[in-house]
Structure formats: C-alpha cells, structure tokens
Design an enzyme around this catalytic site. Structure first.
Site, PDB file in Angstrom:
ATOM      1  N   LYS A  76       0.625  -1.046   0.035  1.00  0.00           N
ATOM      2  CA  LYS A  76       0.082  -0.025  -0.001  1.00  0.00           C
ATOM      3  C   LYS A  76       1.019   1.307   0.066  1.00  0.00           C
ATOM      4  CE  LYS A  76      -4.143   2.132   2.411  1.00  0.00           C
ATOM      5  NZ  LYS A  76      -4.950   1.906   3.759  1.00  0.00           N
ATOM      6  N   SER A 151      -9.672   1.695   2.754  1.00  0.00           N
ATOM      7  CA  SER A 151      -8.890   2.634   1.977  1.00  0.00           C
ATOM      8  C   SER A 151      -7.750   1.781   1.151  1.00  0.00           C
ATOM      9  CB  SER A 151      -8.126   3.681   2.730  1.00  0.00           C
ATOM     10  OG  SER A 151      -7.353   2.911   3.569  1.00  0.00           O
ATOM     11  N   SER A 175     -10.081  -0.490   6.738  1.00  0.00           N
ATOM     12  CA  SER A 175      -9.259  -0.404   5.543  1.00  0.00           C
ATOM     13  C   SER A 175      -8.859  -1.789   5.016  1.00  0.00           C
ATOM     14  CB  SER A 175      -8.415   0.596   5.562  1.00  0.00           C
ATOM     15  OG  SER A 175      -9.289   1.904   5.547  1.00  0.00           O
TER      16      SER A 175
HETATM   17  N1  GLN Z   1     -13.297   3.661   5.993  1.00  0.00           N
HETATM   18  C1  GLN Z   1     -12.656   4.319   7.278  1.00  0.00           C
HETATM   19  C2  GLN Z   1     -12.638   5.699   6.999  1.00  0.00           C
HETATM   20  O1  GLN Z   1     -12.984   6.310   6.231  1.00  0.00           O
HETATM   21  C3  GLN Z   1     -11.617   3.521   7.587  1.00  0.00           C
HETATM   22  C4  GLN Z   1     -10.108   4.143   6.836  1.00  0.00           C
HETATM   23  C5  GLN Z   1      -8.991   3.340   7.506  1.00  0.00           C
HETATM   24  O2  GLN Z   1      -9.242   2.174   7.922  1.00  0.00           O
HETATM   25  N2  GLN Z   1      -7.890   4.031   7.182  1.00  0.00           N
HETATM   26  O3  GLN Z   1     -11.909   6.344   7.808  1.00  0.00           O
END
Ligand code: GLN
Length: 483
Positions: A76, A151, A175
C-alpha cells in the site's frame, strides 16, 4: 501461475516448477495488460522487482527455504520505500521519494519477498471506497462499475484480479477488512501494536495498524509471521511473544465458543448478507463450535466516536505537510501564511480537508470536552464491552459490512452515508483488538465477507478458525471473470 497462493508458490519454487524471475515477469506482464482498467497500482517497480527475484532465486539455489522467498507482493502506498515514491495517494506527496524503508517493508524484504510496486489507496487512508485517491478511483474486478472498498482498495483489487497473490494494507477503521470483503479476499487487521508503524505514514495514530490482504488465512499467516514483532523505533509497538501462526492453523475447532452480537444483526444489515453470515455459523458448528448470543451495547456510538477521534488525530498528524519541509509547495507564495494556506489547499483533496476541519474543530478550546473527551469516554465503553464479551466467548462473529460494494460515485455527495458503512469494522480499532474478514459467499455475483473479532493478540486463533473454515468451503477460491 497467477492463480496460486503464497503457500502454493513456496511449494512450486521449492520444487523448481518455475523460478521467482519467471513468476515476476509473468505478473509484471499481467499488470501491464490488466491494470490500466483497474488502476490498482500507483507505481510499478519493474527493475527492482526483477533484481529482487534474481536474488531470491540465488538464495533458493543455495538451500534457503524461507517460505516467502521469491513471493511477489506489493505495498500500500503509505509504507515508506527507500528511493521509491511514497505518495499516500495524495497530490501533497506526489513528488515524495522516501529516504528509508518502513519496518514492514524491510522485514518483508528480509523474508525474501519480491515487491512489484506501490498500490493505490484512499488519500492518506481516509475513505472506504478508494475514490479519494489523487490518482483516480480503483475499480472492483468483480464488476468494474463498483468500488473495491477502501482505503486499501488498490491492495484488494490487485490481489483479487490475480496481479499479485498478496499485499500489505493498513486498517484504522476497516481499511483491510472492508475491501477484503468487497473483493472476495481474506484480510487481517492485527492487534494494535502487533506490527511496527514505523515508516507507515500516519492517519490516526491510535488506530492505525498494518495488515494483510491475501486469498487464504494460510497466506495471511505467512505474511503476519514476517511482519509482526517488537520494534524499538515505534513506542506503541508491543513487546509480546510472536506466535507460530502457520503451526496453529490445523488446531481442531471443537469446543470453540462463538459469540454473535445481537446488535450486529439489526435493521441496517442487508438480509442477504445476514443469511450468508448464518450459513458460515452453521459451517463452524459442524466443525465443532458452539454459538451463543452476546451483546455489545455501545455499538451505536462507535461510528460517531471514531469520526471524532480519528479526524482529531489526523488534523494533528497532517499539520506537518505545510509546503516547507517536503511535499507540495504552491507557486510564488506572497508570504509565509500564503505559503501554508495555498500549499495545503492545493495539496489535499476534499475528504482530507473535511477531516482536518472536523478534527481541528473537535480539538478546539470550548469544544474539546464536548466532542473529543466525550468520544474518548465512549471509546473506553466500547473496549469494556469487548472485554466483557471475551469473558464469555473465544471469538465474536458477524458481517464485515452492512451492504454490498456500491457503485462508483454513488456516495460522492453524502460522506455520512459512507461513514455509516464502517459500523462493523471501526469497533476493533477503537478497542485495539484483532479482526479478520473471510469470504463467505456471494449476493448478486458479489463477494460477501464474514468478520471474526478476537481478544488481544489472538491472531493465531482467528487465522486458525478462518483456515478451518476454508478447508471446508471454496468461497476463497472463486476468481472474478476475466482475471
Ligand atoms: N473507512 C474508514 C474511514 O474512512 C476507515 C479508514 C481506514 O481504516 N484507514 O476512515
């Protein structure tokens, strides 16, 4: 070759069925052919990948049998990689070449992996659809009109489309688990502090944890083994014995106590997903587990608490991007204030700016007690709910997401509806416990994930349960058409 898991690849390389260099070339060709429509990679590192594969082949020839030796993966794009652009999918860091490797990157490199490049993501890991990336949205290989989740959406799509067998991700509120669910993968978020955060660009520091997306629990175990462990460079990394994750996979499930939180099966959950979750429960019962209803009474407060504390931490973390030390700098600033203002206004996308504003507001004098402090108290209550639940059961099971993957663009004008999709995943990050999502069937041809939550440092148990489930089911083997 591209349908193989990491465990298969290890066996095939050991048996000299093909070399790491042949495998790497094959996957690089697939990335060239297939990724233009998916957009899962931000940077492909062809040259260094081939060099790493050559070294891996040489180490194998000398008798080295490390299980990840020659295994192709990608990171990532929030893990710093020395000499390679690390963008966090932001215009702010579009020109940032990291001067060092993140601990995760160096540990995996020592284990012998071949890194094919850097994967797309939501900007600074803020999002659940991979649409906030400066480099454009990532497509879900199961249906190119849909989001892959986020994400870690680039990680999910690249693995689901068989461009690489496994990828690193990060999970601050879901994420790793949510994109794994949306693309038919197994995704593991370990206990907070299990893996070093050093060199992983911070979003919300008390939530962020590196994780893995792969096809199987067996592969997640191989990756976690290389990634986990104490690191003096991260003061929140815990000095706790690292289990032998692969050795634990074959423990029988007889006597396993599963808790089903009644709050997880409420009106907001797609009934077709609920049905698949219950089928997974039946399967685990056949394998010897017992099931009991439990309660996590503060679930309803989880999303509001997360969306106060995480943006508060983000607003502090992102203050370092000011156009002075590194990152985007505006043209011809009139004075210092203009430099800060325009560099940040130009460098950050809309969602990142929204969260910086929410976070700054929640932390400001006069509102701190009403929002930030209160959210921290809720966080403690949520943690206490889990501590109480784990006195009664060994593992908690439920859906990973309330709904299926949505259409690209569908939630662009409605951030709150996107935030509500995180209901089942943010609790693990609020409490710091490990969570795993595993494929458990399809609705309308789209993958559905079941989530397992464990007590602190129970990664081995979660991987064991998922592995036993995957010995009895085939959901994790399905590939999207055309890939
Ligand atoms: N979807 C969640 C957010 O928008 C989680 C993001 C994450 O785990 N980095 O914050």
């Amino acid at each position: 070759m591209h349908q193989l898991t990491l465990a298969d690849i290890n066996r095939a390389l050991a048996a000299k069925e093909f070399s790491a260099q042949e495998l790497t070339k094959h996957l690089l060709t697939r990335i060239k052919q297939l990724d233009p429509q998916l957009n899962s990679f931000i940077t492909v590192t062809e040259e260094s990948a081939l060099a790493q594969a050559k070294v891996a082949d040489e180490r194998r020839a000398q008798g080295d049998t490390s299980p990840l030796l020659g295994a192709p993966i990608a990171h990532k794009d929030l893990f710093c990689t020395q000499g390679i652009r690390t963008s966090c999918a932001s215009k702010m860091l579009d020109n940032f070449i990291a001067p060092y490797d993140a601990t995760v990157v160096s540990k995996l490199a020592e284990a012998g992996v071949v890194s094919l490049g850097k994967l797309n993501m939501d900007e600074f890991a803020m999002g659940g659809s991979n649409e906030t990336s400066f480099y454009g949205a990532v497509k879900n290989p199961w249906n190119l009109d849909l989001v892959p989740g986020g994400s870690s959406g680039g990680s999910a799509t690249a693995v689901a489309a068989r461009l690489i067998p496994a990828a690193t991700g990060s999970d601050s509120g879901g994420s790793v688990r949510q994109p794994a669910a949306f693309t038919g993968l197994t995704g593991l978020k370990p206990t907070y502090g299990r893996i070093s955060r050093w060199g992983m660009i911070a979003y919300a520091s008390s939530f962020d944890q590196a994780g893995v997306l792969a096809h199987t629990a067996e592969d997640c175990a191989l990756m976690l083994q290389a990634m986990a462990g104490f690191d003096t460079k991260d003061s929140t990394c815990v000095e706790h014995v690292v289990d032998n994750y692969s050795a634990n996979l074959n423990q029988p499930l007889a006597g396993l106590r599963i808790g089903l939180p009644k709050e997880y099966f409420s009106a907001g959950l797609d009934s077709r997903i609920a049905e698949l979750v219950m089928q997974a429960v039946e399967q685990l019962k056949k394998l010897g587990a017992t099931v009991k209803e439990i309660s996590l009474p503060n679930l309803q407060h989880a999303v509001p608490a997360y969306y106060v504390i995480a943006p508060a931490e983000a607003s502090t973390n992102l203050s370092r991007f000011d156009g002075v030390r590194y990152g985007h700098r505006c043209e011809e600033p009139k004075n210092l204030e203009d430099l800060y203002k325009r560099s940040r206004a130009e460098g950050f996308g809309e969602e990142v700016q929204r969260r910086i504003m929410i976070g700054t507001y929640a932390l400001s004098a006069g509102y701190y007690d009403a929002y930030y402090m209160k959210a921290q108290r809720v966080r403690r209550l949520i943690k206490n709910d889990f501590v109480a639940a784990f006195n009664e059961v060994d593992v908690i099971l439920g859906p990973t997401t309330p709904n299926l993957a949505w259409k690209l663009g569908a939630k662009n004008n409605d951030p709150v509806s996107a935030y509500l999709e995180d209901i089942y995943t943010v609790t693990a990050n609020l409490a710091g416990i490990p969570g795993l999502s595993m494929p458990a069937g399809f609705v309308e041809g789209l993958p559905v994930g079941v989530q397992l939550l464990g007590n602190y440092f129970q990664e081995a148990r979660l991987l064991n349960i998922a592995h036993q489930y995957q010995q009895a089911t085939d959901w994790h083997k399905s590939a999207p058409a055309g890939f």
